[in-house]
Scaffold this motif. Structure first.
Motif, PDB file in Angstrom:
ATOM      1  N   LYS A   7       0.869  -1.151  -0.136  1.00  0.00           N
ATOM      2  CA  LYS A   7       0.002  -0.110  -0.033  1.00  0.00           C
ATOM      3  C   LYS A   7       0.946   1.140  -0.022  1.00  0.00           C
ATOM      4  CE  LYS A   7      -3.778  -0.033   2.360  1.00  0.00           C
ATOM      5  NZ  LYS A   7      -4.829   0.205   3.500  1.00  0.00           N
ATOM      6  N   GLU A   9       1.734   5.428  -0.623  1.00  0.00           N
ATOM      7  CA  GLU A   9       1.196   6.814  -0.492  1.00  0.00           C
ATOM      8  C   GLU A   9       2.390   7.574  -0.952  1.00  0.00           C
ATOM      9  OE1 GLU A   9      -0.494   8.597   3.343  1.00  0.00           O
ATOM     10  OE2 GLU A   9       1.380   9.302   3.432  1.00  0.00           O
ATOM     11  N   ARG A  58      -3.199   8.069  -1.431  1.00  0.00           N
ATOM     12  CA  ARG A  58      -3.104   7.800  -0.073  1.00  0.00           C
ATOM     13  C   ARG A  58      -3.029   6.290   0.193  1.00  0.00           C
ATOM     14  NH1 ARG A  58      -1.899  11.739   3.556  1.00  0.00           N
ATOM     15  NH2 ARG A  58      -3.376  13.582   3.646  1.00  0.00           N
ATOM     16  N   GLY A  59      -3.845   5.712  -0.896  1.00  0.00           N
ATOM     17  CA  GLY A  59      -3.895   4.108  -0.846  1.00  0.00           C
ATOM     18  C   GLY A  59      -3.818   3.436  -2.316  1.00  0.00           C
ATOM     19  N   GLN A  60      -2.728   3.757  -2.905  1.00  0.00           N
ATOM     20  CA  GLN A  60      -2.251   3.027  -4.084  1.00  0.00           C
ATOM     21  C   GLN A  60      -1.907   1.816  -3.892  1.00  0.00           C
ATOM     22  OE1 GLN A  60      -2.099   2.239  -7.459  1.00  0.00           O
ATOM     23  NE2 GLN A  60      -1.056   3.897  -8.316  1.00  0.00           N
ATOM     24  N   ARG A 109     -11.713   1.176  -7.364  1.00  0.00           N
ATOM     25  CA  ARG A 109     -10.969   2.417  -7.000  1.00  0.00           C
ATOM     26  C   ARG A 109     -11.767   3.628  -6.652  1.00  0.00           C
ATOM     27  NH1 ARG A 109      -9.433  -1.789 -11.071  1.00  0.00           N
ATOM     28  NH2 ARG A 109      -7.171  -1.453 -11.387  1.00  0.00           N
ATOM     29  N   ARG A 110     -11.148   4.367  -5.586  1.00  0.00           N
ATOM     30  CA  ARG A 110     -11.780   5.318  -5.153  1.00  0.00           C
ATOM     31  C   ARG A 110     -10.898   6.804  -5.048  1.00  0.00           C
ATOM     32  NH1 ARG A 110     -16.615   5.057  -2.190  1.00  0.00           N
ATOM     33  NH2 ARG A 110     -17.337   3.000  -1.888  1.00  0.00           N
ATOM     34  N   MET A 245      -7.461   7.389  -3.428  1.00  0.00           N
ATOM     35  CA  MET A 245      -7.550   7.155  -1.980  1.00  0.00           C
ATOM     36  C   MET A 245      -7.452   5.644  -1.388  1.00  0.00           C
ATOM     37  SD  MET A 245      -7.835   9.983  -0.586  1.00  0.00           S
ATOM     38  CE  MET A 245      -8.292   9.779   0.870  1.00  0.00           C
ATOM     39  N   SER A 246      -8.086   4.901  -2.477  1.00  0.00           N
ATOM     40  CA  SER A 246      -7.981   3.327  -1.937  1.00  0.00           C
ATOM     41  C   SER A 246      -8.284   2.474  -3.163  1.00  0.00           C
ATOM     42  CB  SER A 246      -9.187   2.893  -0.969  1.00  0.00           C
ATOM     43  OG  SER A 246     -10.510   3.270  -1.314  1.00  0.00           O
ATOM     44  N   GLY A 248     -10.024  -1.431  -3.776  1.00  0.00           N
ATOM     45  CA  GLY A 248     -10.609  -2.639  -3.364  1.00  0.00           C
ATOM     46  C   GLY A 248     -10.501  -3.701  -3.986  1.00  0.00           C
ATOM     47  N   ASP A 252      -9.331  -8.407   0.919  1.00  0.00           N
ATOM     48  CA  ASP A 252      -8.633  -7.339   1.307  1.00  0.00           C
ATOM     49  C   ASP A 252      -7.130  -7.808   1.924  1.00  0.00           C
ATOM     50  OD1 ASP A 252      -6.833  -5.136   1.919  1.00  0.00           O
ATOM     51  OD2 ASP A 252      -8.569  -4.237   3.096  1.00  0.00           O
TER      52      ASP A 252
END
Length: 257
Positions: A7, A9, A58-60, A109-110, A245-246, A248, A252
């Motif tokens: 993860k 950032e 933030r969450g690649q 993806r967000r 940001m994140s 999915g 997870d």
């Protein structure tokens, strides 16, 4: 070779984006160079999304294959040591199955886009937000955004150099909120979809900004969408302010820790 999910950032300011570049600093290049300090050889990592120059995360999520059976915590700590002083950090690390793929295993993806409305130039937020010097009508932008939700041909809102096989995507949500901060009124756009086209989020935000400014009627967003013509799109906003940001996954990889 054990496979690990990372993860990641990063502050995209001054970086050429995610993808490795021969003559410019990139996120992929920084992480691969750190990996080579741990296991001296060529490393190639894959990511959930190739963010453009100036875009943050933030969450690649990425994955790498190692020769040594690393403890995930030790691997993340070692990578962060060698990433200094790059604007890149490994927030988490997990062992995954050999066929797990950061991009192809992803189901969502967000993104967040931060738009700051104020007259004064940005100082502390420079490079982190898109500043506009006029007020925006959030309700009008929400009305325009409603036309984009769902399963559509998004030809109008994708870059002319987009390499996606099809412009047809499903936008699951697009929420717009005004948040009062010490820096001023920040308009936050939060978007979710299984995948996005190149420049799709920035095309949405640039177009919706015109709606909020009163230059477009909200129904013109529908007209632009139905035109299926890049020329019908509003301005494409700058990358500053865009954050992955994140990502999915059905399971997870970081949740079981």
């Amino acid at each position: 070779m054990p496979r690990y999910a990372l993860k990641v950032e990063y502050d995209g300011t001054g970086l050429a984006g995610w993808q490795r570049q021969a003559d410019q600093p990139s996120v992929q290049g920084a992480v691969e160079a750190a990996l080579a300090r741990l296991e001296p050889r060529d490393h190639t990592i894959a990511a959930a999304g190739r963010t453009d120059a100036g875009v943050h995360a933030r969450g690649q999520v990425a994955h790498c294959d190692m020769e040594k059976d690393w403890d995930p915590f030790r691997l993340s700590e070692a990578l962060n040591h060698h990433l200094k002083p790059a604007r890149v950090a490994i927030r988490d690390c997990a062992r995954v199955e050999d066929d797990w793929h950061a991009r192809f295993s992803a189901r969502e993806r967000r993104y967040l886009f931060r738009l700051l409305t104020r007259r004064a130039p940005c100082t502390m937020e420079a490079g982190q937000v898109w500043r506009v010097n006029h007020r925006l009508d959030v309700d009008a932008m929400r009305a325009g955004a409603a036309h984009l939700i769902g399963h559509h041909d998004f030809t109008t809102f994708r870059s002319s150099i987009c390499q996606a096989a099809s412009p047809v995507k499903t936008l699951d949500s697009l929420e717009i909120d005004a948040v009062e901060t010490d820096a001023g009124t920040e308009i936050q756009f939060r978007l979710a979809a299984r995948s996005f086209l190149h420049n799709q989020v920035r095309s949405f935000v640039g177009t919706l900004e015109r709606v909020g400014a009163g230059s477009w009627h909200p129904d013109q967003v529908r007209d632009a969408l139905e035109a299926r013509d890049r020329a019908a799109c509003g301005p494409v906003c700058p990358p500053q302010g865009l954050y992955l940001m994140s990502v999915g996954y059905p399971d997870d990889p970081f949740a079981a820790k």
